[in-house]
Design an enzyme around this catalytic site. Structure first.
Site, PDB file in Angstrom:
ATOM      1  N   HIS A   1       4.316   5.303  11.886  1.00 42.33           N
ATOM      2  CA  HIS A   1       3.893   5.279  10.477  1.00 42.33           C
ATOM      3  C   HIS A   1       2.925   6.463  10.326  1.00 42.33           C
ATOM      4  O   HIS A   1       1.719   6.275  10.203  1.00 42.33           O
ATOM      5  CB  HIS A   1       3.211   3.943  10.187  1.00 42.33           C
ATOM      6  CG  HIS A   1       3.003   3.635   8.739  1.00 42.33           C
ATOM      7  ND1 HIS A   1       3.142   4.565   7.725  1.00 42.33           N
ATOM      8  CD2 HIS A   1       2.654   2.459   8.121  1.00 42.33           C
ATOM      9  CE1 HIS A   1       2.879   3.986   6.569  1.00 42.33           C
ATOM     10  NE2 HIS A   1       2.590   2.721   6.785  1.00 42.33           N
TER      11      HIS A   1
ATOM     12  N   ARG B   1       0.790  -1.216   0.000  1.00 44.96           N
ATOM     13  CA  ARG B   1       0.000   0.000   0.000  1.00 44.96           C
ATOM     14  C   ARG B   1       0.831   1.280   0.000  1.00 44.96           C
ATOM     15  O   ARG B   1       0.623   2.176  -0.816  1.00 44.96           O
ATOM     16  CB  ARG B   1      -0.913   0.087   1.242  1.00 44.96           C
ATOM     17  CG  ARG B   1      -2.212  -0.615   1.119  1.00 44.96           C
ATOM     18  CD  ARG B   1      -2.589  -1.192   2.456  1.00 44.96           C
ATOM     19  NE  ARG B   1      -1.618  -2.199   2.784  1.00 44.96           N
ATOM     20  CZ  ARG B   1      -1.700  -3.464   2.337  1.00 44.96           C
ATOM     21  NH1 ARG B   1      -2.720  -3.831   1.636  1.00 44.96           N
ATOM     22  NH2 ARG B   1      -0.758  -4.356   2.609  1.00 44.96           N
ATOM     23  N   THR B   2       1.740   1.382   0.964  1.00 45.77           N
ATOM     24  CA  THR B   2       2.359   2.683   1.209  1.00 45.77           C
ATOM     25  C   THR B   2       3.202   3.123   0.012  1.00 45.77           C
ATOM     26  O   THR B   2       3.108   4.274  -0.440  1.00 45.77           O
ATOM     27  CB  THR B   2       3.209   2.624   2.490  1.00 45.77           C
ATOM     28  OG1 THR B   2       2.419   2.045   3.525  1.00 45.77           O
ATOM     29  CG2 THR B   2       3.664   4.009   2.906  1.00 45.77           C
TER      30      THR B   2
ATOM     31  N   ARG C   1      10.996   3.872   3.955  1.00 47.13           N
ATOM     32  CA  ARG C   1      10.558   2.835   4.915  1.00 47.13           C
ATOM     33  C   ARG C   1      11.789   2.030   5.312  1.00 47.13           C
ATOM     34  O   ARG C   1      12.612   1.684   4.465  1.00 47.13           O
ATOM     35  CB  ARG C   1       9.519   1.907   4.312  1.00 47.13           C
ATOM     36  CG  ARG C   1       9.264   0.710   5.241  1.00 47.13           C
ATOM     37  CD  ARG C   1       8.076  -0.091   4.874  1.00 47.13           C
ATOM     38  NE  ARG C   1       6.843   0.642   5.137  1.00 47.13           N
ATOM     39  CZ  ARG C   1       5.640   0.113   5.057  1.00 47.13           C
ATOM     40  NH1 ARG C   1       5.496  -1.162   4.716  1.00 47.13           N
ATOM     41  NH2 ARG C   1       4.560   0.829   5.289  1.00 47.13           N
TER      42      ARG C   1
ATOM     43  N   LYS D   1      26.208  -3.796   0.687  1.00 48.37           N
ATOM     44  CA  LYS D   1      27.684  -3.734   0.692  1.00 48.37           C
ATOM     45  C   LYS D   1      28.209  -3.055   1.947  1.00 48.37           C
ATOM     46  O   LYS D   1      29.405  -2.877   2.102  1.00 48.37           O
ATOM     47  CB  LYS D   1      28.179  -2.954  -0.533  1.00 48.37           C
ATOM     48  CG  LYS D   1      27.701  -3.496  -1.861  1.00 48.37           C
ATOM     49  CD  LYS D   1      28.108  -2.531  -2.992  1.00 48.37           C
ATOM     50  CE  LYS D   1      27.246  -2.729  -4.226  1.00 48.37           C
ATOM     51  NZ  LYS D   1      27.313  -1.575  -5.133  1.00 48.37           N
TER      52      LYS D   1
HETATM   53  N1   CP Z   1      -0.564  -0.278   5.835  1.00 45.89           N
HETATM   54  C1   CP Z   1       0.673  -0.445   5.327  1.00 45.89           C
HETATM   55  O1   CP Z   1       1.657   0.204   5.725  1.00 45.89           O
HETATM   56  O2   CP Z   1       0.745  -1.376   4.325  1.00 45.89           O
HETATM   57  P1   CP Z   1       2.058  -1.776   3.529  1.00 45.89           P
HETATM   58  O3   CP Z   1       3.002  -2.413   4.507  1.00 45.89           O
HETATM   59  O4   CP Z   1       1.603  -2.713   2.441  1.00 45.89           O
HETATM   60  O5   CP Z   1       2.674  -0.508   2.971  1.00 45.89           O
END
Ligand code: CP
Length: 311
Positions: A137, A57-58, A109, A87
């Site tokens: 998040h 999603r993100t 991320r 590396k």
């Molecule tokens: N909700 C969420 O962060 O989904 P993903 O891990 O798929 O990005």
């Protein structure tokens, strides 16, 4: 520079602005002329997405949001394997290199809590925390809050039950921090005792006058709440023994949903494993796929805010 690291940084005024912009983006996406106008907003700007942890999603939401705003997208998924991190390059050096390439914003991320703050410490470009370990998040929390606002018409005064693996789930943490901005909200944390919400969250809610309680029981909290925010057990962040012990502890199915109020909503940041049964998906109260659509427009609004510094 407008970095996005944690939910606490958002004021109610900024949240209101983002929600209004997201509403406008939603409206514009509904027509071809609207979509054309959107692509003119940031057509000469570049979004980097660098994801060291898996995501559906993100990453795709950020990349779609950037594309809808006319941005060019440069992306690396599986960066833990396919970037020079393998590396031995440090995150700080990676960010110095990324910044030298001149993007306008970078979404990151990473599996380590605090990674976004480390990146920001060396970055000359706005950085968005797209999830850092068991930390936060914040853009998920924005879309969660925007969903509550759209579905319930308000956030103030609501009773919100947040459940599942609250010790390892960063989305629950970020949402709880955002709820601290609102008035008259009651939060009920539902979790096994080994996966309770962190003391930092409880201290923050205390400081901001938010009533909260903790329980191991799904009911009566689930039958009394306006919003049930359910989360997955984070298998990748615990031992196999702990996972086995708690994986099936709570399952929201048609039977449990039948004991909840008609006017409540069921939310989940996704991915879902089996903690919400597929049979619940057709229940009109199940808002989790609507959350995803809201995530697109709120990320468009967020990118627009970051790239419109001074506005
Ligand atoms: N909700 C969420 O962060 O989904 P993903 O891990 O798929 O990005």
């Amino acid at each position: 520079m407008r970095h996005v690291t944690e939910s606490q940084q958002f004021t109610r005024q900024l949240l209101q602005r983002l929600f209004q912009d997201a509403d406008r983006m939603h409206e514009a996406l509904g027509s071809s002329s609207g979509r054309r106008e959107l692509t003119k907003l940031h057509e000469n700007e570049v979004l980097f997405t660098i994801f060291y942890e898996p995501s559906t999603r993100t990453r795709l939401s950020f990349e779609t949001a950037g594309s809808r705003l006319g941005m060019k997208i440069v992306s690396t998924e599986s960066a833990a394997q396919f970037s020079s991190a393998i590396k031995g390059e440090t995150l700080e050096d990676t960010f110095r290199v990324l910044c030298a390439l001149g993007p306008d914003v970078i979404a990151l991320r990473h599996k380590e809590t605090g990674a976004a703050a480390r990146a920001i410490s060396v970055s000359s470009v706005p950085v968005i925390n797209a999830g850092d370990g068991t930390g936060q998040h914040p853009t998920q929390a924005l879309l969660d809050l925007y969903t509550i606002q759209r579905e319930k018409g308000k956030v103030d005064g609501l009773t919100i039950a947040i459940g599942g693996d609250l010790a390892h789930g960063r989305t629950a943490r970020s949402l709880a921090y955002l709820l601290g901005k609102f008035t008259g909200v009651s939060v009920v944390f539902i979790s096994p005792s080994v996966c309770r919400i962190g003391d930092d969250i409880k201290a923050y809610l205390d400081r901001h006058g938010v009533r909260f309680s903790e329980t191991e029981d799904l009911f009566p909290a689930a039958s009394e709440c306006d919003v049930l925010y359910w989360t997955r057990v984070q298998k990748e962040r615990m031992s196999a023994e702990l996972y086995e012990a708690i994986a099936d502890r709570y399952v929201i199915n048609a039977d449990t949903a039948g004991k909840m109020r008609d006017d409540m909503i069921i939310m989940h940041p996704l991915p879902r494993v089996h903690e919400i049964s597929v049979e619940v998906d057709t229940d009109p109260r199940a808002a989790y796929f609507r959350q995803v659509a809201n995530g697109l427009v709120i990320r468009m609004a967020l990118l627009h805010w970051i790239l419109s510094e001074g506005a």
